[in-house]
Design a protein around this motif. Structure first.
Motif, PDB file in Angstrom:
ATOM      1  N   LEU A   1       3.914  -7.643  -3.982  1.00 46.75           N
ATOM      2  CA  LEU A   1       4.171  -8.691  -4.977  1.00 46.75           C
ATOM      3  C   LEU A   1       4.341  -8.112  -6.379  1.00 46.75           C
ATOM      4  O   LEU A   1       4.648  -8.835  -7.320  1.00 46.75           O
ATOM      5  CB  LEU A   1       3.034  -9.717  -4.968  1.00 46.75           C
ATOM      6  N   GLY A   2       4.087  -6.827  -6.501  1.00 42.27           N
ATOM      7  CA  GLY A   2       4.338  -6.178  -7.783  1.00 42.27           C
ATOM      8  C   GLY A   2       3.111  -5.917  -8.637  1.00 42.27           C
ATOM      9  O   GLY A   2       3.228  -5.719  -9.849  1.00 42.27           O
ATOM     10  N   ALA A   3       1.926  -5.899  -7.985  1.00 39.66           N
ATOM     11  CA  ALA A   3       0.721  -5.585  -8.757  1.00 39.66           C
ATOM     12  C   ALA A   3       0.793  -4.146  -9.259  1.00 39.66           C
ATOM     13  O   ALA A   3       1.380  -3.280  -8.611  1.00 39.66           O
ATOM     14  CB  ALA A   3      -0.521  -5.768  -7.885  1.00 39.66           C
ATOM     15  N   PHE A   4       0.194  -3.894 -10.421  1.00 38.32           N
ATOM     16  CA  PHE A   4       0.172  -2.550 -10.978  1.00 38.32           C
ATOM     17  C   PHE A   4      -0.755  -1.676 -10.133  1.00 38.32           C
ATOM     18  O   PHE A   4      -0.429  -0.568  -9.748  1.00 38.32           O
ATOM     19  CB  PHE A   4      -0.300  -2.610 -12.447  1.00 38.32           C
ATOM     20  N   THR A   5      -1.904  -2.224  -9.822  1.00 40.99           N
ATOM     21  CA  THR A   5      -2.838  -1.523  -8.943  1.00 40.99           C
ATOM     22  C   THR A   5      -3.905  -2.510  -8.453  1.00 40.99           C
ATOM     23  O   THR A   5      -3.960  -3.646  -8.909  1.00 40.99           O
ATOM     24  CB  THR A   5      -3.491  -0.326  -9.660  1.00 40.99           C
ATOM     25  N   VAL A   6      -4.717  -2.063  -7.506  1.00 40.32           N
ATOM     26  CA  VAL A   6      -5.783  -2.918  -6.975  1.00 40.32           C
ATOM     27  C   VAL A   6      -7.115  -2.203  -7.171  1.00 40.32           C
ATOM     28  O   VAL A   6      -7.229  -1.013  -6.893  1.00 40.32           O
ATOM     29  CB  VAL A   6      -5.579  -3.197  -5.473  1.00 40.32           C
ATOM     30  N   ILE A   7      -8.103  -2.931  -7.641  1.00 39.17           N
ATOM     31  CA  ILE A   7      -9.442  -2.351  -7.811  1.00 39.17           C
ATOM     32  C   ILE A   7     -10.435  -3.113  -6.938  1.00 39.17           C
ATOM     33  O   ILE A   7     -10.373  -4.327  -6.821  1.00 39.17           O
ATOM     34  CB  ILE A   7      -9.945  -2.446  -9.272  1.00 39.17           C
ATOM     35  N   LYS A   8     -11.335  -2.350  -6.329  1.00 40.00           N
ATOM     36  CA  LYS A   8     -12.348  -2.967  -5.476  1.00 40.00           C
ATOM     37  C   LYS A   8     -13.484  -3.527  -6.327  1.00 40.00           C
ATOM     38  O   LYS A   8     -13.974  -2.884  -7.243  1.00 40.00           O
ATOM     39  CB  LYS A   8     -12.897  -1.908  -4.523  1.00 40.00           C
ATOM     40  N   LYS A   9     -13.886  -4.744  -6.007  1.00 40.52           N
ATOM     41  CA  LYS A   9     -15.059  -5.358  -6.630  1.00 40.52           C
ATOM     42  C   LYS A   9     -16.315  -4.889  -5.903  1.00 40.52           C
ATOM     43  O   LYS A   9     -16.282  -4.812  -4.677  1.00 40.52           O
ATOM     44  CB  LYS A   9     -14.976  -6.875  -6.526  1.00 40.52           C
TER      45      LYS A   9
END
Lengths: 299, 127, 212
Positions: free
Chosen positions: B96-104
């Motif tokens: 979808l074009g997220a810059f990056t994903v971070i885990k909570k």
């Protein structure tokens, strides 16, 4: 430390694995029962020595210890054993391997991160043997060692359900020893018991392993033949009839001859329930008795 | 340079945690939105340089909000925060074009690292 | 009077607990996929307070058909202590066995026992995953007793109630889980003991402080 001796003194197997499932500790109990020394196994993969552990269930439980700090309880009821070890006391024990309950859990570093897995192995062979004996007592006839009526009825219900789903045919044979009362009255109850046992042995040697043979009550027996149509069931019954007729059973030097009457029925699409199938076989057996005994009839 | 940061999360505590982690690093104008729809509205109104987006939210979830924001501005930098980080969800968010994903839960240090990365990216994009 | 979450926690503490649950159950979902190779969907957890005596009623309320339910309980011990309770609607043995990719012999007689054992193993992993992640976030760890099945009848319910202290209020954290593509679902609750409520309040504040 003197207290560290506990590791080798307890009557429990203790194994410590690292995150790659290499053995880091292997206590004396494990050395004794596996015949693998700590020197040999420490530092090596557990799967190298126990390839049977290289299976989904074992790895899944290791992962859950590492991921969640979980404790895993690997019961003998489901897994029989983790490590294929010899039973300690083979006296009266039928198991090829020591039956085990195993517990797995985490060992953490100072920051609470799970670093190792510990495994404790408990020998429950005697308990398992005792339990197996209880189960057998519950489903088997004490005198003849063949299945009892309750077990037979539960299996015929199962087979009936299977028939409904998969349309597989099956047949049953009801058997009754002719003039059994006479044997008891003439030669005594011991002779009667001997006949019941000998008859059972004789039938068992004729039927297949998948067939369920049970003492239905008194001198009445019952046999369920899965995947068997009426014609085949009749020929099995006829075979048994001849066999019994031509066998002389010897009880304390007294030759005894018996005959049996049998009723056979086959599961049909219109058979409403397991009970009605039994009823049909029973009716046929009654006919066989009434028309002169020592014969096979079907309904 | 990153000046305005938008935080989209329905949990006030999650917003507070994230805000504290960001402030520890540097002062920014921080705008908060309480669900995906609110996030899209505040994005349109404020044009933030950087957006932090939760996934599980009422009214409009993070996936949809992310999609809408990317439609408004295809160069927008959206960082997705989620506790359920696994290949499957990761792939769909990145698509979808997220810059990056971070885990909570995200450690303050990893928030700082990610802002630094975003600043570099912005610099490269804006020249 | 119904016990109320607001009597036990401040609104901030409540929000922290909710967020910790969200994170913990999300983390658990991700790690479960690694452990059992199946995607388990866990719903956003719901937190409430109930009297232990109302537990059977509460369980009944939460399952669509109350017939033939398998209820599994596992106690955990530590600063954070209580019970994990898993409620499985009755499904066929094959479905349950299908969750784990193991080979089991189907000799009719042992299948029923194995089904029970498989349920216990799945329950152990699910409860451990959720309780383990919550504990981790709260900066502690727990140990577990083996899980056991509770018979779903009035005697079984009584045994369940009796395993708690009398007149105790418990914090219930409930999530609905579903094994994707397996058509198996149920719900999982974490119940905390009275004794750990003070500790819990403290742990919630500590958790938040690490972000301040």
């Amino acid at each position: 430390m003197i207290f560290e001796q506990i590791f080798n003194m307890v009557n429990v197997g203790i194994v410590i694995l690292d995150r790659d499932l290499n053995v880091r500790q292997w206590n004396r109990w494990m050395e004794t029962h596996s015949k693998i020394s700590g020197n040999e196994i420490i530092g090596k993969s557990i799967f190298h020595f126990f390839p049977s552990l290289d299976a989904p269930w074992f790895k899944r439980n290791c992962k859950s210890v590492l991921a969640f700090g979980n404790f895993s309880f690997l019961s003998q009821k489901l897994h029989k054993y983790c490590f294929p070890l010899k039973p300690v006391n083979t006296f009266g024990i039928k198991f090829d391997h020591m039956q085990q309950n195993c517990t797995m859990g985490p060992l953490r570093d100072q920051t609470n991160v799970v670093e190792y897995i510990f495994l404790m192995v408990h020998d429950v062979t005697e308990v398992a043997a005792y339990e197996q004996k209880l189960i057998e007592m519950n489903i088997k006839d004490a005198l003849t060692g063949v299945y009892n009526r309750r077990y037979f009825e539960s299996r015929i219900e199962e087979e009936f359900e299977r028939h409904k789903r998969y349309k597989r045919s099956f047949s049953i044979i009801m058997q009754d020893i002719d003039y059994f009362k006479k044997i008891n009255d003439t030669y005594g109850h011991q002779a009667g018991d001997f006949i019941l046992k000998s008859f059972s042995t004789s039938v068992m040697s004729r039927i297949r392993a998948v067939d369920i043979f049970a003492r239905y009550g008194g001198e009445e027996f019952c046999c369920m033949l899965p995947e068997t149509e009426l014609v085949s069931a009749l020929s099995v019954a006829e075979d048994i009839r001849k066999r019994i007729e031509h066998t002389t059973f010897e009880f304390k030097n007294t030759p005894l001859n018996i005959t049996i009457s049998q009723g056979v029925s086959e599961m049909k699409p219109d058979t409403s329930c397991a009970e009605s199938l039994l009823k049909k076989a029973d009716d046929a057996l009654y006919e066989a008795k009434r028309s002169g005994r020592n014969r096979v009839l079907n309904k | 340079m990153v000046k305005v940061i938008l935080i989209v999360d329905d949990s006030p505590i999650a917003r507070k945690m994230l805000k504290n982690s960001i402030i520890k690093y540097k002062e920014f104008d921080i705008i908060e939105a309480v669900n995906g729809q609110d996030g899209v509205d505040k994005y349109t109104a404020n044009k933030p340089d950087l957006t932090f987006m939760d996934l599980t939210m009422p009214v409009m979830n993070g996936y949809e909000a992310l999609q809408k924001i990317k439609e408004i501005d295809k160069d927008s930098l959206v960082i997705v925060l989620t506790a359920d980080i696994q290949p499957k969800s990761l792939a769909s968010v990145m698509a979808l074009g997220a810059f990056t994903v971070i885990k909570k839960p995200a450690k303050p240090e990893s928030i700082q690292t990610i802002i630094e990365k975003a600043e570099l990216k912005l610099k490269a994009m804006r020249g | 009077m119904e016990p109320n979450l607001n009597d036990i926690f401040s609104s901030d503490e409540k929000d922290i607990l909710q967020e910790i649950m969200n994170i913990a159950f999300g983390n658990a979902t991700a790690d479960l996929a690694q452990v059992i190779d199946i995607y388990v969907v866990l719903s956003v957890p719901n937190i409430k307070v109930i009297d232990i005596g109302d537990l059977p009623h509460y369980i009944k309320q939460n399952i669509p058909s109350s017939e033939n339910t398998s209820i599994l309980q596992q106690k955990f011990w530590g600063e954070f202590r209580g019970s994990g309770i898993l409620v499985f609607p009755q499904t066929s043995g094959k479905d349950i066995a299908g969750i784990l990719d193991d080979q089991f012999s189907d000799d009719g007689f042992t299948l029923h026992r194995q089904k029970t054992e498989i349920l216990l193993e799945i329950g152990n992993i699910l409860i451990g995953a959720c309780v383990g992640k919550v504990s981790e976030l709260l900066g502690t760890f727990v140990t577990y007793s083996p899980p056991h099945l509770i018979v779903d009848d009035s005697e079984g319910h009584n045994n369940l109630i009796n395993s708690f202290e009398e007149n105790q209020t418990a914090i219930v954290m409930k999530t609905i889980f579903e094994f994707e593509n397996k058509n198996i679902n149920g719900f999982l609750m974490i119940l905390t003991d009275n004794e750990s409520i003070d500790w819990l309040r403290h742990a919630l504040q500590n958790f938040m402080e690490s972000y301040e």
